[in-house]
Scaffold this active site. Sequence first.
Site, PDB file in Angstrom:
ATOM      1  N   ARG A 276       0.826  -1.220   0.000  1.00  0.00           N
ATOM      2  CA  ARG A 276       0.000   0.000   0.000  1.00  0.00           C
ATOM      3  C   ARG A 276       0.855   1.264   0.000  1.00  0.00           C
ATOM      4  O   ARG A 276       0.445   2.317  -0.483  1.00  0.00           O
ATOM      5  CB  ARG A 276      -0.964  -0.017   1.200  1.00  0.00           C
ATOM      6  CG  ARG A 276      -1.804   1.234   1.311  1.00  0.00           C
ATOM      7  CD  ARG A 276      -3.166   1.048   1.958  1.00  0.00           C
ATOM      8  NE  ARG A 276      -3.161   0.192   3.122  1.00  0.00           N
ATOM      9  CZ  ARG A 276      -2.602   0.479   4.295  1.00  0.00           C
ATOM     10  NH1 ARG A 276      -1.977   1.625   4.478  1.00  0.00           N
ATOM     11  NH2 ARG A 276      -2.671  -0.379   5.292  1.00  0.00           N
TER      12      ARG A 276
ATOM     13  N   TYR B 291     -12.244  22.415 -10.980  1.00  0.00           N
ATOM     14  CA  TYR B 291     -12.857  21.161 -11.443  1.00  0.00           C
ATOM     15  C   TYR B 291     -14.053  20.891 -10.521  1.00  0.00           C
ATOM     16  O   TYR B 291     -13.899  20.918  -9.290  1.00  0.00           O
ATOM     17  CB  TYR B 291     -11.781  20.082 -11.328  1.00  0.00           C
ATOM     18  CG  TYR B 291     -12.188  18.686 -11.672  1.00  0.00           C
ATOM     19  CD1 TYR B 291     -12.541  18.356 -12.978  1.00  0.00           C
ATOM     20  CD2 TYR B 291     -12.171  17.681 -10.713  1.00  0.00           C
ATOM     21  CE1 TYR B 291     -12.884  17.051 -13.296  1.00  0.00           C
ATOM     22  CE2 TYR B 291     -12.504  16.384 -11.029  1.00  0.00           C
ATOM     23  CZ  TYR B 291     -12.871  16.069 -12.321  1.00  0.00           C
ATOM     24  OH  TYR B 291     -13.204  14.779 -12.634  1.00  0.00           O
TER      25      TYR B 291
ATOM     26  N   ASP C 153      -3.601  22.732  -8.973  1.00  0.00           N
ATOM     27  CA  ASP C 153      -3.958  21.632  -9.874  1.00  0.00           C
ATOM     28  C   ASP C 153      -3.342  21.955 -11.228  1.00  0.00           C
ATOM     29  O   ASP C 153      -3.777  22.866 -11.925  1.00  0.00           O
ATOM     30  CB  ASP C 153      -5.489  21.509  -9.952  1.00  0.00           C
ATOM     31  CG  ASP C 153      -5.936  20.310 -10.778  1.00  0.00           C
ATOM     32  OD1 ASP C 153      -5.202  19.924 -11.706  1.00  0.00           O
ATOM     33  OD2 ASP C 153      -7.034  19.785 -10.513  1.00  0.00           O
TER      34      ASP C 153
ATOM     35  N   LYS D 160      -4.834  12.119 -17.174  1.00  0.00           N
ATOM     36  CA  LYS D 160      -4.914  12.877 -18.414  1.00  0.00           C
ATOM     37  C   LYS D 160      -3.618  12.689 -19.217  1.00  0.00           C
ATOM     38  O   LYS D 160      -3.474  11.700 -19.885  1.00  0.00           O
ATOM     39  CB  LYS D 160      -5.187  14.356 -18.098  1.00  0.00           C
ATOM     40  CG  LYS D 160      -6.368  14.563 -17.115  1.00  0.00           C
ATOM     41  CD  LYS D 160      -7.708  14.311 -17.747  1.00  0.00           C
ATOM     42  CE  LYS D 160      -8.890  14.246 -16.789  1.00  0.00           C
ATOM     43  NZ  LYS D 160      -9.061  15.306 -15.834  1.00  0.00           N
TER      44      LYS D 160
HETATM   45  C1  LIG Z   1      -9.920  15.186 -14.603  1.00  0.00           C
HETATM   46  C2  LIG Z   1      -9.473  16.176 -13.627  1.00  0.00           C
HETATM   47  C3  LIG Z   1      -9.357  15.838 -12.289  1.00  0.00           C
HETATM   48  C4  LIG Z   1      -9.785  14.506 -11.763  1.00  0.00           C
HETATM   49  O1  LIG Z   1      -9.023  13.448 -12.269  1.00  0.00           O
HETATM   50  P1  LIG Z   1      -9.579  11.946 -12.193  1.00  0.00           P
HETATM   51  O2  LIG Z   1      -8.369  11.121 -12.412  1.00  0.00           O
HETATM   52  O3  LIG Z   1     -10.616  11.823 -13.263  1.00  0.00           O
HETATM   53  O4  LIG Z   1     -10.161  11.771 -10.826  1.00  0.00           O
HETATM   54  C5  LIG Z   1      -8.877  16.806 -11.421  1.00  0.00           C
HETATM   55  N1  LIG Z   1      -8.536  18.030 -11.856  1.00  0.00           N
HETATM   56  C6  LIG Z   1      -8.642  18.380 -13.150  1.00  0.00           C
HETATM   57  C7  LIG Z   1      -8.240  19.753 -13.571  1.00  0.00           C
HETATM   58  C8  LIG Z   1      -9.114  17.467 -14.079  1.00  0.00           C
HETATM   59  O5  LIG Z   1      -9.238  17.835 -15.359  1.00  0.00           O
END
Ligand SMILES: *Cc1c(COP(=O)(O)O)cnc(C)c1O
Length: 387
Positions: A50, A103, A176, A201
Site C-alpha cells: 500500500r 474542477y 492543480d 490525463k
Molecule cells: C480530470 C481532472 C481531475 C480529476 O481526475 P480523475 O483522475 O478523473 O479523478 C482533477 N482536476 C482536473 C483539472 C481534471 O481535469
Amino acid sequence: MKDKTKLTVAGRPHHRPAHPVNTPVERASTYLFPTYDDYVEGAKSITYGRLGTPTHRAFEEAVTALEGGFETRLAPSGLAACTASLLAFVEAGDHVLMTDAAYDPTRKFCERFLKRFGVETTFYDPVAGEAEIAALMRPNTKVIFAESPGSLTFEVQDLPALARAAHAKGAKLIVDNTWSGGYFCKPIALGADVSLQAATKYLVGHADCLVGTLTSADEQTAQKIYYALLQLGSNVSADDAYLALRGMRTLSARLERHQENAGEIVKWLKKRDEVERILHPAQRTCPGHNVWKRDFTGASGLFGVVLKPAPLHAVKAFFNAFKLFGIGFSWGGYESLAIPVKPENYRTATDWKEEGPVLRFHAGLEDIEDLKIDLERAFIAMAGARK
Ligand SMILES: *Cc1c(COP(=O)(O)O)cnc(C)c1O
C-alpha cells in the site's frame, strides 16, 4: 538536464548490470524481511504494497524530476489527489480559498464534504489580483487552492501572486497542474507548495487508467501529504503506476502534437461565423493570457469554444455528426473529444455572461486535415438542423 531528456531517463532501473529499459511492474502486498532486525527497523522505502513498490517509486521519481520539488506521492485518481491535498492541511474551524473555476468535483468536495467537518470555503475569482486575494484571507485560512487554467473556462491564474498572498499568512498554495501535464508549467518554481495532477490525463496519455500525483515543494509539506494519503488508506495499483510511467516517456512528443493540433483547430474555428469566442490561454481574448505568456512554455490540447446562440436541437445535430471527435468525460489521451459544458452551473463567485452554447474540445493526435473535415461535417449538420 532538460525536460525532454528527464522524461526519458528519470525512474529507470539501475540496480543490475543488465536490466530492462523501463522499470517493470512489481506487484506486492507483503514484502518479506530477511531477519527480525530488518523487519523491526522497517521504515525503509519499500515495506508494504500500500505504501508503494519499486514501480511506484520509479513513477514518483519521474514526476518529481518533471515538476521539480522535494518528493511526489500517488493517489488513486486525480480527484483523490485534490481531496487528499486539502485534507493534509485543514482541520475543523479552518478556512479554504478555492478558485471559482475549479474542477467541479473539487468544488463539491469543499461544499459538501469539508463543510460537514467544520471547514469553510470561500470561492474566489480565478483572475483576482494579489490585493483582492489578501483581502479574502482570514486568520484561519490554511489553503489557497488554484487550478490554472481553470476547468471549462480556462482563466490563467497568477500563481506567484497567490503564493505571496498565501505565504504572508502562513497558508499553503496548492495548484492543480493537470492542463500543463507538468511540462508547460512549473508551479513549484512559481511558489506553490504542492503541484498536483490528474495523471489520468496527459501523463497516462492513453485513456486507460486513473492516477493522481502530488508533488511537494519541501520536506515538511511532503510529510503532511504522505500522512494524509497513509491515513486515508490510499492505494494505487502497480500496474497503473507502470502505465503512467510508460505514458510519461512520450509526454513531450505527444504534448507538442496536442499543442499543434489544438492551435490549428483554433485558427480554423476563428474563421467560422458560428463561433463567438475561443477560450484558450494562448489567445489574447483568454482571461490571464499575459500570465500564460509569462509562466507557461506552451499550451496543451484542451480548450473551449463559445458559439453564437443556437437552439438545442442544432447543437445536438452538431455533436451527433462527429465521426472522430468522441463525446466523453476526461481528456489527455491520444483521441480527440468534444463535450457540451455549462460553466454557469459551476460558479458562485463570478458570473458567466456568455449566452451561446459552450463546447469543450480536446485535440488528439489524429491528422489535422481529418479533424477539420470532422468539424466541417458537424457545422454542416448544425446548419441543416436550423433550416
Ligand atoms: C480530470 C481532472 C481531475 C480529476 O481526475 P480523475 O483522475 O478523473 O479523478 C482533477 N482536476 C482536473 C483539472 C481534471 O481535469
